[in-house]
Structures are given as structure tokens and as C-alpha cells.
Write an enzyme that holds these catalytic residues in place. Structure first.
Site, short mmCIF file in Angstrom:
data_model
loop_
_atom_site.label_atom_id
_atom_site.label_comp_id
_atom_site.label_asym_id
_atom_site.label_seq_id
_atom_site.Cartn_x
_atom_site.Cartn_y
_atom_site.Cartn_z
CG HIS A 105 -3.07 -11.28 9.34
ND1 HIS A 105 -2.29 -12.28 8.82
CD2 HIS A 105 -2.25 -10.20 9.48
CE1 HIS A 105 -1.06 -11.83 8.65
NE2 HIS A 105 -1.01 -10.57 9.03
CG ASP A 107 -0.40 -6.27 8.39
OD1 ASP A 107 -0.33 -7.46 8.75
OD2 ASP A 107 0.27 -5.81 7.43
CG HIS A 252 -0.94 -10.39 4.57
ND1 HIS A 252 -1.64 -9.29 5.04
CD2 HIS A 252 0.11 -10.53 5.42
CE1 HIS A 252 -1.05 -8.81 6.10
NE2 HIS A 252 0.02 -9.54 6.37
NE ARG A 267 3.61 -5.21 9.01
CZ ARG A 267 2.80 -5.85 9.86
NH1 ARG A 267 2.53 -7.12 9.70
NH2 ARG A 267 2.27 -5.19 10.88
#
Ligand code: SIN
Length: 283
Positions: A105, A107, A252, A267
Site C-alpha cells: 500500500h 499510506d 510498502h 510513524r
């Protein structure tokens, strides 16, 4: 050692493979970066997709302050006490039933103005495994045939919030989060390079095609990304490793190959700009 050069700064790095991924030299300290170095870091992320920086001990507040210098941050209104709203906690242990980000995906691509850079900092890593895999979507675009490039450049995809951290975390319902339509191929505002911008985590269908055509094309593009190992790298984490990736040009996936081990980090996600395809010549 290679280097990225901006008008007022130079940042040395080791390539992870020839065109994709960069690891900064040992001894750099992100928290000491001046504005020129921060600009070079963003340029490096645009050019190389992924930037790995080792030995970056910092607090949550320091991470928020650093990422906030790059741009406005996405927030998480339901964080536990002591975790700032600008951070998403990434955590897995022996009680976990699933982990965040375990399919390819980009983000929160369902946002109208989706992320530019993400900054993930790991505090606890498992004894073995726990790598993050990254795919270079510029390389994936370049590896399509000229006929397919011309076809996909005319298309748009609907991105639904099924993989949104606020939906996955139970904070919001799907209908409370935005669904957005973005071009299937987008142009990076810094490099002018094209990248495929559809991902299995968020995209429901392609606007201009019938459902059957859309499903077949998306499956082909996902397989193309998953099988093209020359366009992929994997990053092995150590405690205090920080990784930046540019969601405009990178997908990622986190590898959950360490159960029942513990992996814990945070994150910060920086808002980018609405994706556009601008007609620059393919190189
Ligand atoms: C994510 O941001 O999708 C999580 C990546 C990871 O845990 O490696």
C-alpha cells in the site's frame, strides 16, 4: 558513497540498490539538521524513494517536531495517553491478531491530499525478521510497455478508506472518512517522474472501465509490482532506526514473520499534495 546535492546542501548516502533506496552515513543526527539539510533529505526521498537513518534515539515529541518541519502532519484523535496525536503507534506482540500494513500500500491514499513522506521510527525490534518491503513505483511504471503506459495515463482510480488507520483502529466508520479519486499515474512534483499510483490496500476500481476490465487491469498492475523484484528493497530494522519513504512513488508492506516477537515504533505522516499527472516526456 553517493550524494544528493541541493543548492545549499549535500547529503552523503549509500545506495540500497542501484536506483532505489538510500542509507545515510553513520554519525548523522536528524535532530541537528538545519533547513538546508532537511531540504536535501526531501530531495533524496524524492529521488531514491526510501531513506534509512540508523541510531536516531529521540522522544515522541522530538519525532513530531522533526516531521512537522517537513509539512503538516496527519493526526490520530484516539491515541493512548502519552502518545501525541501526530503519531501512529506500530505495535505487534504475542497477543496481536493482525499487524498494520501487511499488504502492499501507499499510506492513506484515500485522502484527497494524501501523504508525501512517512517517517517511521522503531524502538523495539524482534530478534529476527520484521523487515519492511518497499516497491519503487517509478521503476514499476517505467517497466510497463509503451502501449500500456499510454493507456493507464488516461485513467483515474477510486481510493476507499478500507485501509485507513482511523478505520482499522476502530476510531471512525468508513462513511466518516473520505473516498478520493486520483490519477492512476502521477508525476512527482520534485523530479517530474511518473509513478503508478494504485494499491491493493485502498483502490476499489478504475473510473473509466467496466468492473471486469477494472479488476483485470488492477490485478495486472498489482502482480507487476509484486513480481518485479528488481524494483523492491527490504529494510531490516534496528532499535532507533528511522526510515522515510515518499508515498508518491513508493508502496510498502510490513512482514509479520516474527510472531510471537515484539516490534514497536511510531510513524509520523506528512501531508503532501493532490496527486496530478503532468505531461512530461517519459524517459
Ligand atoms: C506502515 O506504515 O504501513 C507500517 C510499516 C511497518 O510497520 O513496517
Amino acid at each position: 558513497m553517493s550524494a544528493v546535492q541541493t543548492p545549499s546542501s549535500t547529503l552523503a548516502y549509500t545506495p540500497i540498490n542501484t536506483p532505489f533506496g538510500a542509507e545515510l552515513e553513520k554519525g548523522v543526527r536528524l535532530l541537528d539538521f538545519d533547513d538546508a539539510q532537511l531540504e536535501a533529505l526531501q530531495q533524496l526521498a524524492a529521488e531514491r524513494g526510501v531513506v534509512v537513518v540508523r541510531d536516531q534515539a529521540m522522544t515522541m515529541d522530538e519525532q513530531v517536531a522533526f516531521a512537522g518541519r517537513i509539512g503538516p502532519l496527519f493526526t490520530t484523535p484516539v491515541n493512548r495517553r502519552k502518545v501525541p496525536p501526530e503519531l501512529i503507534m506500530i505495535h505487534a506482540d504475542e497477543r496481536s491478531k493482525f499487524i498494520a500494513g501487511s499488504t502492499w500500500h501507499s499510506d492513506v491514499s484515500s485522502e484527497e491530499i494524501p501523504p508525501g513522506l512517512s517517517m517511521l521510527r522503531m524502538e523495539v525490534v524482534p530478534e529476527a525478521g520484521g523487515d519492511t518491503l518497499f516497491a519503487d513505483m517509478t521503476h514499476a511504471y517505467d517497466a510497463l510497455s509503451d502501449s500500456m503506459k499510454a493507456f493507464v495515463k488516461g485513467l483515474h482510480a477510486v481510493h476507499e478508506p478500507r485501509g485507513h488507520y482511523l478505520y482499522v483502529g476502530g476510531a471512525k466508520r468508513l462513511d466518516e472518512l473520505p473516498t478520493s479519486t486520483h490519477p492512476v499515474v502521477r508525476t512527482h512534483p520534485r523530479t517530474g517522474r511518473h509513478a503508478i499510483y494504485v494499491n491493493v490496500g485502498f483502490v476499489s476500481h478504475i473510473v473509466e472501465l467496466s468492473r471486469r476490465e477494472s479488476d483485470a487491469l488492477l490485478r495486472m498492475l498489482y502482480d507487476h509490482t509484486a513480481y518485479l523484484v528488481a524494483a523492491q528493497i527490504r529494510v531490516h530494522w534496528e532499535p532507533d532506526t528511522v526510515v522515510f519513504w515518499d508515498n508518491r512513488v513508493v508502496q510498502h508492506q510490513a512482514s509479520w514473520d516474527y510472531y510471537p516477537g515484539v516490534r514497536h515504533g511510531y510513524r509520523a505522516t506528512v501531508r503532501g499534495e493532490a496527486p496530478v499527472l503532468t505531461e512530461v516526456a517519459d524517459t
